[in-house]
Design an enzyme around this catalytic site. Structure first.
Site, PDB file in Angstrom:
ATOM      1  N   SER A 163       0.863  -1.182   0.000  1.00 20.20           N
ATOM      2  CA  SER A 163       0.000   0.000   0.000  1.00 20.20           C
ATOM      3  C   SER A 163       0.898   1.231   0.000  1.00 20.20           C
ATOM      4  O   SER A 163       1.719   1.391  -0.903  1.00 20.20           O
ATOM      5  CB  SER A 163      -0.953  -0.042   1.200  1.00 20.20           C
ATOM      6  OG  SER A 163      -1.847   1.053   1.165  1.00 20.20           O
ATOM      7  N   HIS A 190      -2.552  -1.063  -3.315  1.00 25.61           N
ATOM      8  CA  HIS A 190      -3.639  -0.118  -3.059  1.00 25.61           C
ATOM      9  C   HIS A 190      -3.336   1.200  -3.762  1.00 25.61           C
ATOM     10  O   HIS A 190      -2.338   1.864  -3.472  1.00 25.61           O
ATOM     11  CB  HIS A 190      -3.793   0.130  -1.562  1.00 25.61           C
ATOM     12  CG  HIS A 190      -4.213  -1.091  -0.794  1.00 25.61           C
ATOM     13  ND1 HIS A 190      -4.078  -1.190   0.568  1.00 25.61           N
ATOM     14  CD2 HIS A 190      -4.765  -2.264  -1.207  1.00 25.61           C
ATOM     15  CE1 HIS A 190      -4.530  -2.364   0.968  1.00 25.61           C
ATOM     16  NE2 HIS A 190      -4.945  -3.035  -0.096  1.00 25.61           N
ATOM     17  N   ASP A 283      -4.620  -4.762   5.815  1.00 24.16           N
ATOM     18  CA  ASP A 283      -5.008  -5.633   4.714  1.00 24.16           C
ATOM     19  C   ASP A 283      -3.914  -6.667   4.451  1.00 24.16           C
ATOM     20  O   ASP A 283      -2.727  -6.361   4.440  1.00 24.16           O
ATOM     21  CB  ASP A 283      -5.250  -4.813   3.444  1.00 24.16           C
ATOM     22  CG  ASP A 283      -5.767  -5.679   2.306  1.00 24.16           C
ATOM     23  OD1 ASP A 283      -6.520  -6.634   2.591  1.00 24.16           O
ATOM     24  OD2 ASP A 283      -5.417  -5.412   1.154  1.00 24.16           O
TER      25      ASP A 283
END
Length: 345
Positions: A163, A190, A283
């Site tokens: 991310s 992400h 995540d």
């Protein structure tokens, strides 16, 4: 601080910032040169950076800022222009933390959602610790090695998740793998959906393995990195083909690394492997737990190199990490595994 050469967009961004009580505007300038001049005086917590600027562009400005007075940078880019996308991705590699789509006007469709997203990104990135923003792979202080691991299965598929800080970390990790890397890779990064095609194209140009957006029903291929498209989950199906879905977000994310890792665990078991790199949030952590429970090797980026130690830390805390390594040591470990791991089955 806002850096934007268009007076119209600069005023629009100032209006967007002003309506959010979490944010305060300390400066709005029209060039990178002005930004560098103002930076020591206003000492912003976060910078909104345009990419296409007169004179010094946003990429060079990002490099200068990260070298002279490291400050969180959110790139504001036109998502439909290839040149802007390329410069934006290189700015992320140079140390910018995220990229968001440039607003057009208050009357355009989706303006409120985009304005809220810009403000949230600015607020979140303003809190990234300064100590974490540095050139990846320098001044490492890795933890002492733990006891040797039992020889794991040679992986048949590797999943990677990242991310915040991911583009530069992925360029480093995948850049150390050969073009003929013998194992397919699935990747969840992400990033705003509008930027994913450009991100995959940029990454394809800076690393040896072939990189492209994943396609529904595609068979994962050695030497290829299959990237989750924007706003779609990427999973491996029971028939070992790629599955793209718009199922509800998992842990607030779509695509979600947890969904990808769970599918790898279910289909590949101990011959699946997972890696979590830098990123905010959690995540991927629970998916990595599932993969490790199936006997697959799971790796997390060590805190000593992670730009943001959120996702890797969550995986470690939940017991999903087989080992934690500084970023430059991950690719050599993966190469040794695919060359000398225990044959699966």
């Amino acid at each position: 601080m806002i850096v934007e050469d268009s007076a119209v967009v600069r005023h629009l961004l100032a209006h967007i910032v002003a309506r959010d009580p979490r944010l305060a505007l300390v400066a709005a300038v029209g060039s990178a040169e002005e930004a560098l001049q103002e930076l020591p005086r206003v000492k912003p917590d976060v910078i909104s950076m345009d990419i296409r600027l007169p004179g010094m562009d946003g990429l060079e400005a990002t490099r200068r800022i990260m070298a002279e007075q490291p400050t969180p940078i959110v790139v504001i880019a036109d998502s439909v222009e290839d040149d802007s996308l390329r410069i934006s991705m290189n700015a992320l590699r140079a140390g910018a933390l995220s990229v968001v789509e440039k607003p057009v006007g208050v009357a355009t469709a989706g303006y409120d959602a985009l304005a809220d997203h810009i403000c949230t990104q600015l607020f979140i990135m303003s809190d990234v610790p300064l100590i974490r923003r540095r050139d990846i792979g320098t001044r490492l202080s890795p933890r002492p090695p733990g006891p040797p691991l039992a020889l794991p299965d040679r992986p048949a598929l590797i999943g990677i998740a990242a991310s915040t800080g991911g583009p530069q970390a992925l360029a480093k990790l995948l850049g150390a793998l050969p073009a003929d890397f013998p194992v397919p890779i699935l990747l969840v990064q992400h990033m705003g959906a509008a930027f994913m095609e450009g991100f995959a194209a940029w990454l394809d140009g800076v690393v040896p393995p072939k990189v492209a957006l994943a396609q529904e029903g595609e068979v994962p291929q050695p030497g290829r990195v299959h990237v989750a498209p924007g706003d779609q989950h990427l999973r491996i199906g029971p028939d070992r083909t790629l599955r793209l879905t718009r199922d509800p977000p998992v842990g607030g994310q779509r695509p979600a690394a947890t969904a990808m890792f769970h599918s790898i665990a279910e289909v590949y078991g101990s011959s699946g492997s997972g890696i979590i790199l830098t990123g905010m949030g959690e995540d991927g952590a629970r998916g990595l737990v599932a993969l490790r429970r199936q006997g697959g090797l799971t790796i997390t980026e060590d805190e000593s190199t992670a730009v943001v130690f959120g996702m890797p830390a969550a995986a470690v805390r939940l017991g999903g990490s087989s080992l934690s390594l500084p970023l430059p040591l991950i690719a050599p470990r993966v190469l040794r595994l695919v060359q000398g791991g225990r044959p699966a089955g």
